[in-house]
Design an enzyme around this catalytic site. Structure first.
Site, PDB file in Angstrom:
ATOM      1  N   ASP B  10       0.834  -1.202   0.000  1.00 21.34           N
ATOM      2  CA  ASP B  10       0.000   0.000   0.000  1.00 21.34           C
ATOM      3  C   ASP B  10       0.869   1.253   0.000  1.00 21.34           C
ATOM      4  O   ASP B  10       0.494   2.282  -0.571  1.00 21.34           O
ATOM      5  CB  ASP B  10      -0.929   0.012   1.220  1.00 21.34           C
ATOM      6  N   HIS B 201      -6.930  -0.451   9.490  1.00 20.20           N
ATOM      7  CA  HIS B 201      -6.031   0.133   8.487  1.00 20.20           C
ATOM      8  C   HIS B 201      -6.383   1.614   8.388  1.00 20.20           C
ATOM      9  O   HIS B 201      -7.461   1.964   7.909  1.00 20.20           O
ATOM     10  CB  HIS B 201      -6.259  -0.592   7.148  1.00 20.20           C
ATOM     11  N   HIS B 203      -5.353   5.688   7.383  1.00 25.36           N
ATOM     12  CA  HIS B 203      -4.543   6.696   6.704  1.00 25.36           C
ATOM     13  C   HIS B 203      -4.606   7.979   7.523  1.00 25.36           C
ATOM     14  O   HIS B 203      -5.616   8.267   8.158  1.00 25.36           O
ATOM     15  CB  HIS B 203      -5.060   6.931   5.276  1.00 25.36           C
ATOM     16  N   CYS B 234      -3.205   8.535  -0.869  1.00 29.48           N
ATOM     17  CA  CYS B 234      -4.342   8.099  -1.680  1.00 29.48           C
ATOM     18  C   CYS B 234      -4.369   8.883  -2.987  1.00 29.48           C
ATOM     19  O   CYS B 234      -4.162  10.088  -2.987  1.00 29.48           O
ATOM     20  CB  CYS B 234      -5.620   8.354  -0.896  1.00 29.48           C
ATOM     21  N   ASN B 243      -0.520   6.149   4.741  1.00 31.41           N
ATOM     22  CA  ASN B 243      -0.775   5.290   5.886  1.00 31.41           C
ATOM     23  C   ASN B 243      -0.172   5.909   7.144  1.00 31.41           C
ATOM     24  O   ASN B 243       0.749   6.721   7.076  1.00 31.41           O
ATOM     25  CB  ASN B 243      -0.096   3.926   5.664  1.00 31.41           C
TER      26      ASN B 243
END
Lengths: 294, 294
Positions: B10, B201, B203, B234, B243
């Site tokens: 990611d 998870h 961000h 993103c 993240n």
């Protein structure tokens, strides 16, 4: 939730870029236009120590006067207090330090002497109709001593509360605190200073500032400091971000269903404008990321 | 607290800079040297969709094999699953999306079809000795639809749990969540998916990521995703941070007395190294600010 907007003082004081008096007043006007009502406008310290704050009187002479807006000035001694009162502040913010080494280096006086400074001002402040808030600096850790015993912070809070001040703040001066520490210190301070309003002052230096803000709210704190753009980096960590950003805090509060009276769109505009004045992107992220979609 | 290191997948997948296979393997080696033991190593998606992940097989062929280190690969369909198993992953990470619009645009399939994809893999994964973790994307908000009803997230969690997967993750794909939402969704998911391990998870796009991490821990979550350097922005918010950073998370955990097995000095070195590979400062702040003084 009450927000104290500290960008004009803690935010700007370490900025390398000289900010004009007119821009400082414009920043305060933008804060007010965003719905903020309590503003740390400037600092009445020696101009040689903090050149960015040399225009304290001029800033105070230029800010809009409204019954619903309160201005605070930072003072470290009698001279600063007299200047602040003459300049027409609504309250003074005094600083005591929880670590002896930081107190000697930053305030150039012992912790006991800084408490004595507050003691000497309280009656005159009351007589002048000026509020007194006392910030306990390095409450979560000291750049020189490392750990600061919680017992030292609470003893200091107790001493300060006995002086009859209106508000005590726990300040994470170098941005080392974590939520568990916030919960313990706020509960301890509430017990050590019963009846005194509690404020918290967080820096996001290590990305714990917003988690700490939520922990403070959960622990019953009703006043938080923040700065538009998140400016206000600590001189001991030159590249690190500064105060928690008002716009990011307001996003967090809004989405959590906690009213602050501040409005995100105007704050984002103010943050963008401030980045332009400083000539660099600000640490706050809402202006880049935007609010909640849709 | 278990950390899943997601920087190789990611973290890197949206980076404009092409990262060599050797550097990806070096990143994984550095993660392991920092004490991390569960690593999302790559993504088995179509190379045209995510060019940065085109070397998935080569990465898996080059990583150190140790009994105490587990590698995960992201898969979105049967083809990806077969590639991941052939490449020797220990587990696959499948994605279902809580918002229909995001699912159609990002996965190019309906939510129901993505659940069906997982259903079709579970038995084969078990037969192959490969774990299955399912990530529920946009669980806290969607860039297209805005609010995502919590009931939709919980219904999806329940459907996925019934497939017998080992773990379900709530993902704040675009970084809009706040702690109160985390507390509600984690409690709801625990009830909707009894006995299934929960992962989160986050961000840090709007500076709520670390507050959300603490909220997840407080709500009983025992697995968190993070990426060294905090990379992984993103594509819908190009300048925003990615993240939550592993080193900043580990600082937060360490100072909160929560063991993770990861070590800050090595993580800071890895973060500095990664910034060099990417040619830009990473969003994580610990490498700039340093750990707790003293």
């Amino acid at each position: 939730m009450e927000i104290v907007e500290v960008s004009p003082r803690d935010g700007l004081q370490n900025e390398a870029v000289h900010v004009s008096t007119a821009d400082k007043i414009a920043l305060i006007e933008r804060a007010i236009a965003s719905g903020l009502r309590r503003i740390e406008a400037t600092s009445f310290v020696h101009p040689a120590a903090v050149p960015q704050m040399a225009d304290a009187e001029a800033v105070m002479a230029g800010v809009p006067r409204r019954a619903d807006v309160s201005y605070s000035g930072l003072v470290l001694n009698r001279r600063g207090f007299d200047r602040a009162v003459a300049a027409g502040v609504d309250e003074v913010n005094c600083v005591v330090v929880a670590s002896e080494t930081f107190s000697l280096r930053n305030q150039r006086m012992s912790v006991a002497d800084s408490v004595q400074t507050v003691r000497d001002l309280v009656d005159d402040a009351r007589a002048a109709g000026v509020g007194v808030s006392v910030t306990i600096a390095t409450a979560f850790g000291c750049p020189f001593e490392g750990e600061v015993p919680e017992s030292a912070v609470l003893a200091l809070a107790s001493q300060v509360a006995e002086l009859g001040v209106g508000e005590i703040a726990l300040a994470d001066t170098i941005g080392v605190g974590v939520p568990a520490q916030v919960a313990r210190l706020v509960a301890g301070t509430a017990a050590a200073a019963p009846g005194t309003r509690l404020r918290c002052h967080f820096h996001n230096t290590r990305n714990t500032g917003y988690a700490n803000a939520i922990a403070a709210i959960d622990a019953g704190v009703t006043v938080l400091d923040s700065s538009i753009g998140g400016i206000g980096g600590c001189p001991f960590a030159p590249d690190a971000t500064g105060n928690i950003a008002t716009e990011d805090l307001v996003y967090l509060l809004d989405r959590s269903g906690i009213a602050s009276g501040a409005r995100l769109p105007e704050l984002i505009e103010a943050s963008d404008w401030l980045g332009g004045v400083l000539g660099a992107p600000v640490p706050g992220q809402l202006a880049r990321a935007g609010g909640f979609p849709g």
